[in-house]
Design an enzyme around this catalytic site. Sequence first.
Site, short mmCIF file in Angstrom:
data_model
loop_
_atom_site.label_atom_id
_atom_site.label_comp_id
_atom_site.label_asym_id
_atom_site.label_seq_id
_atom_site.Cartn_x
_atom_site.Cartn_y
_atom_site.Cartn_z
N SER A 64 31.79 44.74 35.36
CA SER A 64 32.27 44.17 36.63
C SER A 64 33.24 43.02 36.47
O SER A 64 33.86 42.59 37.46
CB SER A 64 31.09 43.73 37.49
N LYS A 67 36.65 43.58 37.80
CA LYS A 67 36.94 43.44 39.23
C LYS A 67 37.88 42.27 39.51
O LYS A 67 38.62 42.29 40.50
CB LYS A 67 35.63 43.27 40.01
N TYR A 191 37.45 53.55 39.22
CA TYR A 191 36.44 52.49 39.10
C TYR A 191 35.61 52.63 37.83
O TYR A 191 35.40 51.65 37.10
CB TYR A 191 35.52 52.53 40.33
N TYR A 243 26.88 37.92 42.33
CA TYR A 243 26.07 38.69 43.28
C TYR A 243 25.08 37.78 44.01
O TYR A 243 25.46 36.71 44.49
CB TYR A 243 25.37 39.86 42.56
N VAL A 261 27.42 43.64 33.80
CA VAL A 261 26.13 44.04 33.25
C VAL A 261 26.20 44.36 31.76
O VAL A 261 25.17 44.61 31.13
CB VAL A 261 25.51 45.23 34.03
#
Length: 310
Positions: A64, A67, A191, A243, A261
Amino acid sequence: MTNLARLVRDIAAEMAGLADRGEVATYIPPLAAVDPRHFGLCVVTVEGAIHLAGDALEPFSIQSISKVFALTQALGKVGEALWSRVGREPSGSAFNSIVQLEREQGIPRNPFINAGALVVADVNLAGHEPRMAIGDLLRFIRYLAEDDGIAIDEMVARAEQATGFRNIALANYMKSFGNIEHAPERTLGVYFHQCAIAMNCRQLAMAGRFLMHGGLHSPGGARVVPARRARRINALMLTCGHYDASGDFAFRVGLPGKSGVGGGILAIAPGKASIAVWSPGLNANGNSQLGTLALERLADATGWSVFGVG
């Protein structure tokens, strides 16, 4: 050896001696096989000094953290229009939650949760084949890091596609609201491959420098993004980058940061340093357990928190 170089080495030595290292991600098989004893740290300062410790040159799956770079690219393509399709608020929910999408009519809460990142991938796919879109992102990251050796781990990409049922559901659910414009499988392909980019701590810290330099590639160098946009990306990293633990990360570390992760975290001390840390064991929120602790140690010792010295 400078005091910062000594600090980086001391933090790595402390992390190496800790027994509780969290748990590696198991839902993507290649990540489940990573040795939790790994720890790497790299700090690139505004002056251009590079301080490495531990496994800082060992590549890992950035997941992630990609992103951040995909968002930068999407904002370059559509600008403020992006915010009609994705919000800018902390989610307070797990990174792959589907619950908020139903309440909020298919508009993801922010671009760093999985649903938001899928919308960003959909934006970056416009006018391209998926292979071209991911190639553009990879070239952008290589440019930022000044390293053409950065590549996609194809084994991880295949595992993402084989196990990404929640992300497939998110994409299809947003498609039903009209917030995914391409065929979901094409957006998902972009993605999954961006998440499978492999980098080491040095490459990642180098790639984050434009957020340290107010949007410049390097002091006096080419402008990657306007200063205002760099500031806003940093703001999103601070408020949404971890998050449902983003508030705790801001409380403990006080720096814009984005986790993955795979155990990596990119953190930015604006005007001071770009920092990458990697330790694959995760805490209950899916963020690197020792990576967070190491950044807390670094911020405390340097006073780099955006909230001031204290």
